[in-house]
Write a protein that holds these residues in place. Structure first.
Motif, PDB file in Angstrom:
ATOM      1  N   SER A 215      -9.457  12.157  28.045  1.00 15.07           N
ATOM      2  CA  SER A 215      -8.820  12.303  29.352  1.00 15.07           C
ATOM      3  C   SER A 215      -7.481  13.024  29.255  1.00 15.07           C
ATOM      4  CB  SER A 215      -8.622  10.930  30.011  1.00 15.07           C
ATOM      5  OG  SER A 215      -7.727  10.128  29.257  1.00 15.07           O
ATOM      6  N   ALA A 216      -6.899  13.070  28.054  1.00 17.38           N
ATOM      7  CA  ALA A 216      -5.606  13.736  27.868  1.00 17.38           C
ATOM      8  C   ALA A 216      -5.749  15.183  27.415  1.00 17.38           C
ATOM      9  CB  ALA A 216      -4.774  12.965  26.836  1.00 17.38           C
ATOM     10  N   VAL A 217      -6.976  15.624  27.172  1.00 15.58           N
ATOM     11  CA  VAL A 217      -7.193  16.940  26.565  1.00 15.58           C
ATOM     12  C   VAL A 217      -7.111  18.059  27.594  1.00 15.58           C
ATOM     13  CG1 VAL A 217      -8.917  18.427  25.475  1.00 15.58           C
ATOM     14  CG2 VAL A 217      -8.553  16.095  24.646  1.00 15.58           C
ATOM     15  N   VAL A 218      -6.331  19.076  27.260  1.00 17.93           N
ATOM     16  CA  VAL A 218      -6.364  20.359  27.959  1.00 17.93           C
ATOM     17  C   VAL A 218      -6.567  21.409  26.872  1.00 17.93           C
ATOM     18  CG1 VAL A 218      -5.164  22.027  29.401  1.00 17.93           C
ATOM     19  CG2 VAL A 218      -4.841  19.564  29.803  1.00 17.93           C
ATOM     20  N   PHE A 219      -7.668  22.137  26.934  1.00 20.96           N
ATOM     21  CA  PHE A 219      -7.955  23.120  25.898  1.00 20.96           C
ATOM     22  C   PHE A 219      -6.992  24.297  26.013  1.00 20.96           C
ATOM     23  CE2 PHE A 219     -11.906  20.770  26.354  1.00 20.96           C
ATOM     24  CZ  PHE A 219     -12.185  20.481  25.021  1.00 20.96           C
ATOM     25  N   PRO A 220      -6.482  24.786  24.888  1.00 23.07           N
ATOM     26  CA  PRO A 220      -5.496  25.875  24.934  1.00 23.07           C
ATOM     27  C   PRO A 220      -6.051  27.106  25.647  1.00 23.07           C
ATOM     28  CG  PRO A 220      -6.380  25.561  22.703  1.00 23.07           C
ATOM     29  CD  PRO A 220      -6.835  24.398  23.510  1.00 23.07           C
ATOM     30  N   GLY A 221      -5.378  27.468  26.727  1.00 21.72           N
ATOM     31  CA  GLY A 221      -5.839  28.595  27.518  1.00 21.72           C
ATOM     32  C   GLY A 221      -7.028  28.276  28.407  1.00 21.72           C
ATOM     33  N   GLY A 222      -7.421  27.006  28.465  1.00 18.54           N
ATOM     34  CA  GLY A 222      -8.590  26.605  29.242  1.00 18.54           C
ATOM     35  C   GLY A 222      -8.268  25.483  30.208  1.00 18.54           C
ATOM     36  N   GLU A 223      -9.242  24.611  30.448  1.00 16.91           N
ATOM     37  CA  GLU A 223      -9.048  23.522  31.407  1.00 16.91           C
ATOM     38  C   GLU A 223      -9.078  22.177  30.699  1.00 16.91           C
ATOM     39  OE1 GLU A 223     -12.172  23.138  34.364  1.00 16.91           O
ATOM     40  OE2 GLU A 223     -13.701  23.702  32.909  1.00 16.91           O
ATOM     41  N   GLY A 224      -8.691  21.139  31.423  1.00 10.84           N
ATOM     42  CA  GLY A 224      -8.700  19.787  30.899  1.00 10.84           C
ATOM     43  C   GLY A 224     -10.008  19.089  31.206  1.00 10.84           C
ATOM     44  N   LEU A 225     -10.391  18.131  30.362  1.00 14.12           N
ATOM     45  CA  LEU A 225     -11.635  17.405  30.586  1.00 14.12           C
ATOM     46  C   LEU A 225     -11.561  16.533  31.839  1.00 14.12           C
ATOM     47  CD1 LEU A 225     -12.627  16.504  26.926  1.00 14.12           C
ATOM     48  CD2 LEU A 225     -13.805  18.072  28.485  1.00 14.12           C
ATOM     49  N   ALA A 226     -10.373  16.041  32.201  1.00  5.21           N
ATOM     50  CA  ALA A 226     -10.240  15.296  33.454  1.00  5.21           C
ATOM     51  C   ALA A 226     -10.530  16.201  34.651  1.00  5.21           C
ATOM     52  CB  ALA A 226      -8.838  14.695  33.559  1.00  5.21           C
ATOM     53  N   GLN A 227     -10.112  17.455  34.563  1.00  7.27           N
ATOM     54  CA  GLN A 227     -10.400  18.430  35.610  1.00  7.27           C
ATOM     55  C   GLN A 227     -11.902  18.713  35.693  1.00  7.27           C
ATOM     56  OE1 GLN A 227      -8.335  22.140  34.995  1.00  7.27           O
ATOM     57  NE2 GLN A 227      -9.395  23.191  36.652  1.00  7.27           N
ATOM     58  N   VAL A 228     -12.548  18.786  34.547  1.00  7.91           N
ATOM     59  CA  VAL A 228     -13.997  19.001  34.500  1.00  7.91           C
ATOM     60  C   VAL A 228     -14.718  17.870  35.223  1.00  7.91           C
ATOM     61  CG1 VAL A 228     -16.021  19.166  32.996  1.00  7.91           C
ATOM     62  CG2 VAL A 228     -13.888  20.322  32.365  1.00  7.91           C
ATOM     63  N   GLN A 229     -14.319  16.635  34.923  1.00 10.80           N
ATOM     64  CA  GLN A 229     -14.968  15.507  35.575  1.00 10.80           C
ATOM     65  C   GLN A 229     -14.743  15.518  37.082  1.00 10.80           C
ATOM     66  OE1 GLN A 229     -13.553  11.379  34.992  1.00 10.80           O
ATOM     67  NE2 GLN A 229     -15.686  10.844  34.564  1.00 10.80           N
TER      68      GLN A 229
END
Length: 242
Positions: free
Chosen positions: A122-136
């Motif tokens: 839930s804390a992950v934001v991929f470098p230059g990409g999106e966060g897994l919370a945003q994906v959900q």
């Protein structure tokens, strides 16, 4: 349809979450992400072809698909055989892995962020990409919106990606996103969720077999309600519940 409170009902359409069949990137051990031109490998082509028989007894109303090639190829034969058209849904696209896109998994496991992906996604934001919370957030909103607009007895299929499906299932199970790595979703597997007025029911997870009995909606889907069966379901043939 309205609930007993006079509010619009969310319905109880049945959602089949289909992960795309095995892709060339899966076979090569790379993180495809949103890279263009990533299609199915030979194994995946065979898996996709088998969907016609696997879902033969399921009355599909609609097929919704991620815009990426591997998902469109997975359902192409199924929609052609059924005479359906697929609805492209951008919010069911693969995670934007940013700078991780196209890299070998064997390299990524050495990155410090990898441990966070595994233990605290839930804390992950991929470098230059999106966060897994945003994906959900985007994927759950998308499937719930499609589900609400379909009739209560409809069965519909969404073909999307592993992490997207896991995030939708975590929401349906009432799990924190940090637990979503405990869910396994194999290529060309189906997982099934039925949303009701107050909560979802998860009927199948990571099913790669041929038994489709759990995909058929209840005899009277509009009246099946949101209550769980005390003591456990008696099964499809006895209870009428999927």
């Amino acid at each position: 349809m309205e609930s007993g409170l006079g509010l619009p009902s969310a319905g109880v359409a049945t959602l089949i979450l289909l992960r795309h069949a095995r892709s060339a990137a899966n076979g090569a051990g790379t993180l495809a992400g949103r890279s263009p031109g990533v299609g199915l490998d030979e194994t995946g082509v065979g898996q996709a072809a088998g969907l016609v028989d696997r879902l033969a007894g399921v009355p599909l109303r609609e097929v919704v698909v991620s815009p990426l090639q591997r998902c469109r190829e997975t359902v192409a034969g199924l929609v052609a055989q059924r005479g359906l058209s697929s609805v492209v849904e951008p919010d069911l696209a693969e995670v934007d892995y940013g700078e991780w896109t196209g890299r070998k998994i064997s390299e990524l496991v050495e990155e410090p962020l990898w441990k966070v992906v595994q233990q605290h996604p839930s804390a992950v934001v991929f470098p230059g990409g999106e966060g897994l919370a945003q994906v959900q957030a985007r994927s759950v909103a998308a499937v719930r919106a499609h589900d609400r607009r379909l009739p209560a007895d409809a069965v519909w299929l969404a073909c999307t990606h592993g992490d997207v499906i896991k995030s939708v299932l975590a929401d349906a199970l009432g799990l924190h996103l940090d637990a979503f790595q405990r869910i396994v979703v194999d290529p060309c597997s189906v997982s099934v969720v039925r949303y009701t007025e107050t909560r979802p029911f998860v009927l199948k997870v990571n099913d790669t077999g041929g038994d489709v009995s759990g995909l058929v909606p209840p005899v009277d889907a509009a009246k099946s309600g949101s209550d769980a069966v005390v003591g456990g379901s008696a099964g499809v043939s006895e209870s009428g519940r999927g």
